[in-house]
Design a protein around this motif. Structure first.
Motif, PDB file in Angstrom:
ATOM      1  N   ALA A 160      -5.628   6.969 -51.897  1.00  0.00           N
ATOM      2  CA  ALA A 160      -3.710   6.492 -52.811  1.00  0.00           C
ATOM      3  C   ALA A 160      -3.668   6.453 -53.568  1.00  0.00           C
ATOM      4  O   ALA A 160      -3.083   6.623 -54.705  1.00  0.00           O
ATOM      5  N   LEU A 161      -4.723   4.586 -54.055  1.00  0.00           N
ATOM      6  CA  LEU A 161      -4.685   4.185 -55.508  1.00  0.00           C
ATOM      7  C   LEU A 161      -5.481   5.881 -56.359  1.00  0.00           C
ATOM      8  O   LEU A 161      -5.259   5.352 -57.642  1.00  0.00           O
ATOM      9  N   ALA A 162      -6.123   6.289 -55.978  1.00  0.00           N
ATOM     10  CA  ALA A 162      -6.078   7.687 -56.618  1.00  0.00           C
ATOM     11  C   ALA A 162      -5.063   8.530 -57.494  1.00  0.00           C
ATOM     12  O   ALA A 162      -5.144   8.610 -58.623  1.00  0.00           O
ATOM     13  N   PHE A 163      -4.747   8.136 -57.220  1.00  0.00           N
ATOM     14  CA  PHE A 163      -2.574   9.107 -57.420  1.00  0.00           C
ATOM     15  C   PHE A 163      -1.893   7.870 -57.763  1.00  0.00           C
ATOM     16  O   PHE A 163      -0.601   8.550 -57.872  1.00  0.00           O
ATOM     17  N   ASP A 164      -2.303   7.212 -58.160  1.00  0.00           N
ATOM     18  CA  ASP A 164      -1.823   6.070 -58.838  1.00  0.00           C
ATOM     19  C   ASP A 164      -0.105   5.878 -57.902  1.00  0.00           C
ATOM     20  O   ASP A 164       0.598   5.152 -58.771  1.00  0.00           O
ATOM     21  N   MET A 165      -1.013   5.446 -57.049  1.00  0.00           N
ATOM     22  CA  MET A 165       0.687   4.895 -55.877  1.00  0.00           C
ATOM     23  C   MET A 165       0.203   3.373 -56.292  1.00  0.00           C
ATOM     24  O   MET A 165      -0.576   3.097 -56.164  1.00  0.00           O
ATOM     25  N   GLN A 166       1.123   2.918 -55.448  1.00  0.00           N
ATOM     26  CA  GLN A 166       1.510   1.342 -55.779  1.00  0.00           C
ATOM     27  C   GLN A 166       1.590   0.672 -53.938  1.00  0.00           C
ATOM     28  O   GLN A 166       1.953   1.530 -52.622  1.00  0.00           O
ATOM     29  N   VAL A 167       0.367   0.074 -53.550  1.00  0.00           N
ATOM     30  CA  VAL A 167      -0.141   0.045 -51.872  1.00  0.00           C
ATOM     31  C   VAL A 167       0.579  -1.396 -51.611  1.00  0.00           C
ATOM     32  O   VAL A 167      -0.064  -2.498 -52.538  1.00  0.00           O
ATOM     33  N   MET A 168       1.134  -1.407 -50.823  1.00  0.00           N
ATOM     34  CA  MET A 168       1.210  -2.573 -49.686  1.00  0.00           C
ATOM     35  C   MET A 168       0.087  -2.480 -48.504  1.00  0.00           C
ATOM     36  O   MET A 168       0.371  -0.859 -48.065  1.00  0.00           O
ATOM     37  N   ALA A 169      -0.060  -2.772 -47.877  1.00  0.00           N
ATOM     38  CA  ALA A 169      -0.251  -2.583 -46.325  1.00  0.00           C
ATOM     39  C   ALA A 169      -0.480  -4.439 -45.551  1.00  0.00           C
ATOM     40  O   ALA A 169      -0.232  -5.110 -46.068  1.00  0.00           O
ATOM     41  N   THR A 170      -0.027  -4.483 -43.691  1.00  0.00           N
ATOM     42  CA  THR A 170      -0.053  -5.384 -43.224  1.00  0.00           C
ATOM     43  C   THR A 170      -1.454  -6.327 -43.015  1.00  0.00           C
ATOM     44  O   THR A 170      -1.736  -5.068 -42.088  1.00  0.00           O
ATOM     45  N   VAL A 171      -1.089  -6.868 -42.479  1.00  0.00           N
ATOM     46  CA  VAL A 171      -2.526  -7.262 -42.025  1.00  0.00           C
ATOM     47  C   VAL A 171      -1.567  -9.073 -40.869  1.00  0.00           C
ATOM     48  O   VAL A 171      -0.621  -9.539 -41.842  1.00  0.00           O
ATOM     49  N   ARG A 172      -2.967  -9.353 -39.792  1.00  0.00           N
ATOM     50  CA  ARG A 172      -2.834 -10.089 -39.279  1.00  0.00           C
ATOM     51  C   ARG A 172      -2.197 -11.720 -39.710  1.00  0.00           C
ATOM     52  O   ARG A 172      -1.599 -12.678 -39.082  1.00  0.00           O
ATOM     53  N   ARG A 173      -3.430 -11.916 -40.800  1.00  0.00           N
ATOM     54  CA  ARG A 173      -3.245 -12.812 -41.123  1.00  0.00           C
ATOM     55  C   ARG A 173      -3.830 -12.467 -42.823  1.00  0.00           C
ATOM     56  O   ARG A 173      -3.965 -12.220 -43.014  1.00  0.00           O
ATOM     57  N   HIS A 174      -3.347 -13.676 -43.784  1.00  0.00           N
ATOM     58  CA  HIS A 174      -3.416 -13.677 -45.013  1.00  0.00           C
ATOM     59  C   HIS A 174      -4.760 -13.849 -45.144  1.00  0.00           C
ATOM     60  O   HIS A 174      -4.974 -14.359 -44.785  1.00  0.00           O
ATOM     61  N   ARG A 175      -5.266 -13.171 -46.485  1.00  0.00           N
ATOM     62  CA  ARG A 175      -6.501 -12.975 -46.833  1.00  0.00           C
ATOM     63  C   ARG A 175      -6.772 -12.154 -48.312  1.00  0.00           C
ATOM     64  O   ARG A 175      -5.459 -11.392 -48.685  1.00  0.00           O
ATOM     65  N   GLU A 176      -7.740 -12.930 -48.814  1.00  0.00           N
ATOM     66  CA  GLU A 176      -7.488 -12.172 -50.271  1.00  0.00           C
ATOM     67  C   GLU A 176      -7.675 -10.631 -49.833  1.00  0.00           C
ATOM     68  O   GLU A 176      -8.097 -10.133 -49.321  1.00  0.00           O
ATOM     69  N   SER A 177      -7.408  -9.260 -50.741  1.00  0.00           N
ATOM     70  CA  SER A 177      -7.279  -7.567 -50.506  1.00  0.00           C
ATOM     71  C   SER A 177      -8.589  -7.500 -51.019  1.00  0.00           C
ATOM     72  O   SER A 177      -9.610  -7.951 -52.170  1.00  0.00           O
TER      73      SER A 177
END
Length: 311
Positions: free
Chosen positions: A153-170
């Motif tokens: 998706a990043l290669a298509f210049d999309m804005q990407v968000m994702a859920t995780v169980r516990r906060h961490r740096e991407s």
């Protein structure tokens, strides 16, 4: 090392015996009669097909089970001893599934297959097609599949968000990780479900979460049908709040003839095939073969399943 195989996979016994280790393989006989006890250190099995509880009970001296697949929903975890290790081929199908997800999103934006011509159209040179560029992709679950989708998706210049169980740096530049689904839903133009099926994820996409989703969004489910309340999904599509749903998983599978999902204009349905790609047997076996070598050396295994969390 004694390895029991639930199914006779062509060439696997020879491959295991050629690893240079002291490996004995045993293909569990299939039949209608009761399964007789047998000794094995390792069991390679599938979650679906056959009487798995009976197979596990009959296997004496079991130390490690590998599931020939990427999910373990339906596995009888309660039958495992505390010291029995469970692994699966997690991540083996990430590439074909991620490509399938991108195909569904492109099909939505480019209005395919509706735009393929079979006769002269009303006009040429005119269309109202969309682009993935600049759109926001919400990924629910950031494991191997979610990360493979994000990279594409990043290669298509999309804005990407994702859920995780516990906060961490991407771990992936350009991907914003959030803990709360509510913070993702109002922003997602395309919402992709990539979570394992667990009691916590059951019915995650319901009337409330669908109402919080950005109007006109596109839902893609390549995970498990249990994540989606299909009744609420139908309502969201009928009202137009949800524009489209691309479903590779539904309940039940297969759907009975005449089921409403087949004919709903807002649904694009496939037959649980997003995982399909070249050399899939080899892809799924590769983690097991690597683990056999690690197991013989007393090294950590890959694809470990948290038996408490259920994935």
């Amino acid at each position: 090392m004694r390895i029991a195989l639930q199914h006779d996979i062509p060439g696997l016994c020879e491959q295991l015996q050629g690893l240079g280790q002291a490996v004995d393989t045993y293909v569990v006989p299939s039949g209608d009669g009761p399964l007789q006890p047998f000794a094995a250190d390792v069991l390679l099995c599938t979650v679906r097909g056959g009487d798995l509880p009976a197979l596990i009970t009959a296997c004496q001296g079991l130390r490690w089970i590998h599931v020939f697949g990427t999910g373990i929903d339906g596995f009888p975890l309660s039958l495992l001893a505390d010291d029995t290790v469970l692994t699966c081929s997690r991540g083996a199908t990430a590439t074909p599934i991620a490509e399938w997800v991108l195909a569904t999103m492109l099909a939505r934006e480019k209005q395919l297959p509706e735009r393929w011509l079979k006769e002269s159209p009303a006009s040429w040179y005119a269309a109202d097609l969309g682009c993935l560029e600049g759109k926001t992709l919400g990924i629910v679950g950031f494991g191997a599949i979610g990360q493979a989708v994000a990279r594409r998706a990043l290669a298509f210049d999309m804005q990407v968000m994702a859920t995780v169980r516990r906060h961490r740096e991407s771990p992936m530049p350009g991907v914003r990780l959030v803990e709360q689904l509510d913070s993702l839903l109002p922003q997602a133009d395309h919402l992709v479900l990539a979570l394992p099926a667990t009691p916590e994820s059951d019915g995650l996409i319901n009337a409330q979460t669908l109402a919080a989703l950005k109007p006109g969004a596109h839902l893609v489910n390549v995970s498990r049908a249990s994540l989606v309340d299909q009744g609420a999904l139908r309502t969201a599509l009928d009202t137009g709040h949800l524009a489209c749903a691309s479903l590779d998983v539904v309940d039940p599978e297969p759907l009975p003839a005449g089921h409403w999902i087949y004919s709903h204009p807002g649904i694009r349905l496939s037959a649980h095939i997003s995982w399909s790609g070249p050399n899939m047997t080899e892809r799924l076996l590769a983690p097991f073969i690597a683990n056999v070598q690690a197991f013989s050396r007393g090294e950590p295994l890959q694809g470990l399943v948290d038996k408490t969390a259920g994935y």
